[in-house]
Design a protein around this motif. Structure first.
Motif, mmCIF file in Angstrom:
data_model
loop_
_atom_site.group_PDB
_atom_site.id
_atom_site.type_symbol
_atom_site.label_atom_id
_atom_site.label_comp_id
_atom_site.label_asym_id
_atom_site.label_seq_id
_atom_site.Cartn_x
_atom_site.Cartn_y
_atom_site.Cartn_z
ATOM 1 N N GLN A 248 22.284 85.852 11.037
ATOM 2 C CA GLN A 248 22.538 86.411 9.717
ATOM 3 C C GLN A 248 22.097 88.160 10.117
ATOM 4 O O GLN A 248 21.574 88.426 10.861
ATOM 5 C CB GLN A 248 21.068 86.114 9.038
ATOM 6 C CG GLN A 248 21.116 84.577 8.883
ATOM 7 C CD GLN A 248 20.490 83.696 9.909
ATOM 8 O OE1 GLN A 248 19.453 84.346 10.196
ATOM 9 N NE2 GLN A 248 20.840 82.564 9.911
ATOM 10 N N ARG A 249 22.912 88.604 9.000
ATOM 11 C CA ARG A 249 22.814 90.250 9.146
ATOM 12 C C ARG A 249 22.173 90.376 7.550
ATOM 13 O O ARG A 249 22.845 89.996 6.549
ATOM 14 C CB ARG A 249 24.243 90.814 9.145
ATOM 15 C CG ARG A 249 24.860 90.633 10.638
ATOM 16 C CD ARG A 249 26.164 90.914 10.732
ATOM 17 N NE ARG A 249 26.822 89.848 10.112
ATOM 18 C CZ ARG A 249 27.212 88.692 10.699
ATOM 19 N NH1 ARG A 249 27.107 88.410 12.104
ATOM 20 N NH2 ARG A 249 28.036 87.809 10.012
ATOM 21 N N SER A 250 21.196 91.490 7.703
ATOM 22 C CA SER A 250 20.649 91.826 6.233
ATOM 23 C C SER A 250 20.384 93.248 6.332
ATOM 24 O O SER A 250 19.809 93.777 7.417
ATOM 25 C CB SER A 250 19.543 90.871 5.953
ATOM 26 O OG SER A 250 18.387 91.249 7.034
ATOM 27 N N GLY A 251 20.622 93.708 5.147
ATOM 28 C CA GLY A 251 20.281 95.469 5.117
ATOM 29 C C GLY A 251 20.953 96.274 4.427
ATOM 30 O O GLY A 251 21.698 95.639 3.454
ATOM 31 N N ALA A 252 20.960 97.419 4.729
ATOM 32 C CA ALA A 252 22.287 98.332 4.016
ATOM 33 C C ALA A 252 22.948 99.444 4.760
ATOM 34 O O ALA A 252 22.005 99.612 5.894
ATOM 35 C CB ALA A 252 21.667 99.089 2.819
ATOM 36 N N ARG A 253 24.081 99.834 4.501
ATOM 37 C CA ARG A 253 24.426 100.980 5.465
ATOM 38 C C ARG A 253 25.548 101.861 4.658
ATOM 39 O O ARG A 253 25.699 101.439 3.378
ATOM 40 C CB ARG A 253 25.462 100.265 6.492
ATOM 41 C CG ARG A 253 26.804 99.580 5.961
ATOM 42 C CD ARG A 253 27.795 99.007 6.898
ATOM 43 N NE ARG A 253 28.144 100.161 7.717
ATOM 44 C CZ ARG A 253 28.823 100.208 8.781
ATOM 45 N NH1 ARG A 253 29.085 99.116 9.477
ATOM 46 N NH2 ARG A 253 29.300 101.433 9.583
ATOM 47 N N PRO A 254 25.551 103.128 5.126
ATOM 48 C CA PRO A 254 26.504 104.090 4.266
ATOM 49 C C PRO A 254 27.838 103.240 4.250
ATOM 50 O O PRO A 254 28.341 103.163 5.267
ATOM 51 C CB PRO A 254 26.253 105.450 5.035
ATOM 52 C CG PRO A 254 25.047 105.283 6.044
ATOM 53 C CD PRO A 254 24.924 103.662 6.230
ATOM 54 N N TYR A 255 28.497 103.684 3.066
ATOM 55 C CA TYR A 255 29.845 103.361 2.699
ATOM 56 C C TYR A 255 30.386 104.163 1.860
ATOM 57 O O TYR A 255 29.984 105.088 1.392
ATOM 58 C CB TYR A 255 29.753 101.761 2.396
ATOM 59 C CG TYR A 255 31.074 101.047 2.687
ATOM 60 C CD1 TYR A 255 31.548 100.819 3.773
ATOM 61 C CD2 TYR A 255 31.973 100.563 1.634
ATOM 62 C CE1 TYR A 255 32.742 99.924 4.227
ATOM 63 C CE2 TYR A 255 32.884 99.724 1.954
ATOM 64 C CZ TYR A 255 33.384 99.395 3.254
ATOM 65 O OH TYR A 255 34.573 98.788 3.480
ATOM 66 N N GLY A 256 31.556 103.714 1.392
ATOM 67 C CA GLY A 256 32.382 104.556 0.405
ATOM 68 C C GLY A 256 32.214 104.262 -1.097
ATOM 69 O O GLY A 256 31.464 102.966 -1.181
ATOM 70 N N GLY A 257 32.786 104.749 -1.580
ATOM 71 C CA GLY A 257 32.742 104.474 -3.308
ATOM 72 C C GLY A 257 33.636 105.618 -3.875
ATOM 73 O O GLY A 257 33.497 106.579 -4.514
ATOM 74 N N PRO A 258 34.987 105.448 -3.708
ATOM 75 C CA PRO A 258 36.088 106.374 -4.272
ATOM 76 C C PRO A 258 36.094 106.371 -6.023
ATOM 77 O O PRO A 258 36.080 105.292 -6.706
ATOM 78 C CB PRO A 258 37.533 105.757 -3.711
ATOM 79 C CG PRO A 258 36.986 104.342 -3.615
ATOM 80 C CD PRO A 258 35.588 104.317 -3.273
ATOM 81 N N PHE A 259 36.329 107.328 -6.254
ATOM 82 C CA PHE A 259 36.573 107.683 -7.841
ATOM 83 C C PHE A 259 38.035 108.822 -7.959
ATOM 84 O O PHE A 259 37.538 109.482 -8.482
ATOM 85 C CB PHE A 259 35.405 107.950 -8.591
ATOM 86 C CG PHE A 259 35.290 106.811 -9.781
ATOM 87 C CD1 PHE A 259 35.696 106.783 -10.862
ATOM 88 C CD2 PHE A 259 34.648 105.825 -9.545
ATOM 89 C CE1 PHE A 259 35.454 106.023 -11.810
ATOM 90 C CE2 PHE A 259 34.400 104.761 -10.430
ATOM 91 C CZ PHE A 259 34.624 104.967 -11.708
ATOM 92 N N PHE A 260 38.738 108.617 -7.200
ATOM 93 C CA PHE A 260 39.930 109.520 -7.032
ATOM 94 C C PHE A 260 39.399 110.705 -6.346
ATOM 95 O O PHE A 260 38.390 110.846 -5.997
ATOM 96 C CB PHE A 260 40.601 109.864 -8.191
ATOM 97 C CG PHE A 260 41.955 110.415 -8.169
ATOM 98 C CD1 PHE A 260 42.968 109.862 -7.602
ATOM 99 C CD2 PHE A 260 42.305 111.604 -8.808
ATOM 100 C CE1 PHE A 260 44.151 110.309 -7.080
ATOM 101 C CE2 PHE A 260 43.778 112.051 -8.584
ATOM 102 C CZ PHE A 260 44.520 111.547 -7.957
#
Length: 856
Positions: A248-260
């Motif tokens: 199992q993998r749990s947590g959070a990591r930095p990722y993208g979020g494009p809006f042009f």
């Protein structure tokens, strides 16, 4: 499917079952993963802390022994203290104590794969029971640094009969300690803006103020894995094995979020770094039968892997408003973006292998396997919005024929807008591998092999909305088409007949055939020569080439003219070439292939420049040289050195042009007596990657693909050289003064990356206005450096025959310079660009520990 991390007592159930089911199951050490369990506290899993036998490597002669090539053998550990329990005997070790951290002990690099924290620790528990009468044995091993950094293992079996093993393991992966999330709900699949910010109506100043007030937080992913397996002898010829593991993998990591992309249009669009939630697990299974006799060996096996993610997507609220670049027009008020998560998928593979001994001390083997990788996860709706998306001409956001660039969200925010509701995709794999070897004389060995591998994609996906008749994908959550007219990502033969967009998934079927023949010839007792000729045919589909042929020749020389020197030299030449290179094989996957497509008045824009060569399909010439020497100046000492060169030249004007790597290593080991050992290690490597590209001069609308034409004019070409240099160093000391043991360790790593570039004209740059003039020029980015140096010093003092005390200090200093994150300590918001991670930070941290070692 929700992933729930069980409390330790429930997660330990497989360990309990180990002993309950021992007569029926056991673990196989040759198949699967996690065959070695350790942690950063003790990477050797207890081996480094063991006292060596003062008698050395042999009872028959004094002094240390070497391998046939000159390397020193490791000294065996001293005999354990064995306790008698009637029919059973037992022995083991317990290391328990406390550690304290100081300095920058919350730094992400210091804690990357370990959860250092002050307090009590279980360094190691390792205990073995044995019943000599029938060879039955049991072992438990454990270590615990913290709740997120620990492992436990139990083994039970009978020699020559069966073996069963169970384990559980937690390992952290700290990605950032200085993250500042703009959004609430980190770790969930719904990221919302905090009070004080309004979706699609906040200013950069307001967003910057909110982020500045946020405390630093950690972003990390913890891997928790449990496993159970067995190995059993069914008869003198047959054995069976099986392994089951769930991670199992749990947590959070930095990722993208494009809006042009915000870069060409300041105060518009958005480049967002969101904290991606991680909540998934993978179940791995393998099982099989093995047969072995004097003439035959056989194995029948199955492997399976099953991945499940709790979320199909996650959403995030957009803080900034969009505006249309057409004067007088209005952008739709989009407030939400979404990102799809990794799809649930299954993998099955069955394999059979047969090996038969041949005359002339040879053997022949045949392996066949077949597998399927599949995913049939539920697809998410193309967009998450309410009302409309797109551009309203004249400032009017009412749907109708007068607004051809405006779209109804209700016809796109539902699964009914998909051509099918699930992925329904799979890849079938086929493998055949035949190998043969012979030794016709005592000085000559022959070998050869033939391998066939094929990947076949099943099904394809056509992006078509049955509610509207449109084809394609909504670009950037609808933001791109809400800023630039016609760039929504859709094609319609009646309303948008000239739009160029991707409409189909791309099946990348692949077939490879490998053949090789080789020989090794021993010239007397001092020299051995070897040669291997290998041919590879690589046949992909829907790629720039349909065939790529690799021819390689490897020559080897091993020399042992003197007893104190072993020299190995390898040289490899490789040539890659193929059929005609088609720079644009993707016509079938774009709207240009659909009925009703009408090319724009100026023509369909070119996919890319005709001179582009992708590195994996480019013609290439390779030369590799490896020189390795092992020197034994005296019986208790070894010096080893190596030089390596790897030079790759690509037949590309645009694309990768060269990749060259050189390295050198030098190592010295000295063991004057079993209780004293010293070693020094140093290494250097350098790699250079050269590539070139060209900037289109017509803003993506050019139709001429030729290099030097009006679109890809030579004035727009640029060249980049990426250089990477690494230095490594290390030293160890392990010495006993009387009954007191002293150990010391030093490690050093330094990496330096530098990118420099040149360009034919300023129009080749992303920001031409940053340079003066229009002619050629050059420049470079600041060097990126990473340097880590660590010291460990420990003293082990005996207290009793079975008890000793170890006091140690571990100091680490890291320096990081990454210009990508310059200024992030003061600000995370730049216009409409929002960043979460503050970047890697330099640090100085120290760990002091006291361990009580008890021989049980």
């Amino acid at each position: 499917m929700s992933t729930i991390r069980l409390p330790l007592p429930l997660r330990a159930l497989p360990l309990a079952l180990t002993f309950a089911l021992a007569p029926a199951i056991a673990a196989d050490t040759g198949v699967g993963v996690d065959t070695w369990r350790a942690n950063k506290f003790d990477p050797s899993a207890g081996a480094a802390s063991q006292s060596v036998d003062h008698r050395g490597t042999s009872w028959l002669r004094s002094g240390e022994l070497h391998t046939p090539t000159g390397y020193l053998y490791m000294c065996p550990a001293e005999d354990p203290h064995v306790d008698d329990f009637g029919a059973w005997i037992g022995y083991g070790v317990l290391q328990i104590g406390a550690v304290a951290t100081s300095g920058d002990d919350r730094n992400a690099l210091w804690n990357r794969y370990v959860d250092w924290d002050s307090g009590l620790v279980l360094g190691l528990l390792d205990y073995t029971w044995q019943r000599p009468a029938d060879g039955t044995y049991a072992n438990v091993r454990a270590s615990r640094i913290s709740e997120d950094d620990q492992y436990y293992q139990a083994v039970f079996g009978r020699a020559g009969s069966y073996k069963v093993q169970a384990f559980l393991r937690d390992m952290p992966n700290v990605l950032s300690r200085n993250a500042r999330s703009l959004w609430d709900g980190v770790g969930s699949n719904t990221l919302t803006l905090p009070a004080g910010l309004t979706p699609a109506a906040s200013t950069p100043q307001q967003v910057a103020t909110v982020i500045a007030a946020r405390p630093d937080q950690s972003l990390s992913v913890t891997r928790s894995k449990q496993g159970l397996g067995f190995n059993m002898y069914l008869s003198p010829q047959w054995t069976a094995y099986a392994n089951l593991a769930d991670e199992q993998r749990s947590g959070a990591r930095p990722y993208g979020g494009p809006f042009f992309f915000n870069y060409p249009f300041p105060a518009n669009g958005g480049v967002l770094e969101t904290p991606k939630p991680i909540d998934d697990h993978t179940l791995n299974l393998n099982a099989g039968l093995r047969y072995a006799s004097r003439s035959w060996r056989m194995e029948l096996g199955y492997s399976g892997s099953f991945y499940r993610d709790r979320w199909t997507r996650y959403t995030y609220q957009m803080p900034f408003a969009l505006w249309a670049v057409v004067p007088g027009s209005a952008s739709a008020p989009l407030t939400t973006g979404q990102m799809a998560m990794e799809p649930d998928n299954d993998y099955h593979n069955v394999k059979a292998s047969f090996t038969r001994k041949l005359p002339l001390d040879g053997e022949i083997s045949l392996t066949a396997s077949a597998g399927r990788m599949s995913q049939d996860d539920t697809l998410i709706a193309p967009i998450d919005c309410q009302g409309v998306f797109g551009i309203g001409l004249g400032g009017n956001l009412a749907l109708g024929p007068a607004n051809p660039f405006l779209f109804d969200c209700s016809k796109w925010n539902t699964p009914a807008a998909l051509s099918r509701r699930t992925a329904d995709m799979s890849i079938d794999t086929t493998l055949l591998d035949a190998r043969a070897s012979l030794r016709p004389t005592a000085t000559l060995s022959l070998r050869g092999g033939l391998r066939f591998n094929r990947d076949d994609y099943r099904n394809g996906y056509l992006a078509w909305n049955p509610l509207t008749g449109d084809y394609g994908y909504i670009a950037e959550n609808g933001s791109q088409g809400s800023i630039v007219p016609g760039e929504v990502g859709l094609f319609n033969p009646l309303r948008m007949a000239s739009n160029l967009t991707r409409v189909r998934s791309m099946p990348l079927d692949l077939q490879t055939i490998d053949a090789d023949v080789g020989a090794d010839w021993r010239l007397g007792s001092a020299n051995t020569l070897g040669a291997t000729l290998a041919l590879n045919r690589f046949e992909p589909t829907n790629r720039e080439r349909t065939r790529l042929d690799d021819t390689s020749l490897k020559l080897t020389w091993v020399n042992r003219t003197t007893d104190w020197l072993t020299l190995r030299v390898n040289y490899t030449w490789k040539d890659s070439s193929g059929d005609r290179y088609n720079f644009d094989p993707y016509h079938h996957f774009y709207s240009t292939s659909l009925p009703g497509y009408v090319p724009p008045a100026a023509g369909t824009p070119s996919h890319t420049v005709e001179a582009m060569r992708k590195y994996d399909l480019s013609s290439r010439r390779t030369h590799k040289v490896d020189v390795m020497a092992t020197v034994m100046p005296r019986d208790d000492m070894t010096i080893s050195a190596s030089l390596r060169g790897d030079w790759n030249s690509y037949d590309a004007v645009i694309g990768r042009r060269a990749l060259n790597t050189n390295s050198a290593t030098l190592q010295w080991e000295w063991q004057p007596r079993p209780t004293t050992s010293l070693s020094l290690y140093g290494a250097w490597d350098r790699s250079q990657l050269s590539l070139s590209n060209v900037q289109d001069q017509q803003a993506g609308a050019g139709v001429d693909p030729s290099l030097g034409g009006p679109n890809y004019a030579l004035i727009g070409q640029w060249w980049l050289r990426d250089s990477q240099r690494n230095l490594y160093g290390g030293a160890t000391l392990d010495h006993r003064i009387g009954h007191v043991r002293i150990d010391a360790n030093w490690n050093y790593v330094q990496s330096r990356g530098l990118d420099d570039y040149s360009y034919a004209g300023s129009s080749a740059l992303a920001y031409p206005g940053t340079v003066t003039g229009t002619g050629p020029g050059s420049g470079g980015f600041p060097a990126m450096t990473y340097r880590v140096q660590s010291f460990t010093v420990g003293v082990t003092v005996p207290i009793h025959q079975r008890v000793s005390l170890r006091v140690f200090d571990y100091y680490e200093r890291g320096h990081v310079s990454d210009w990508h994150y310059a200024g992030f300590d003061a600000n995370r918001v730049y216009d409409h660009r929002v960043y979460t991670d503050g970047g890697p930070q330099s640090y100085r941290a120290n760990l002091v520990g006291v361990l009580l070692n008890v021989k049980l």
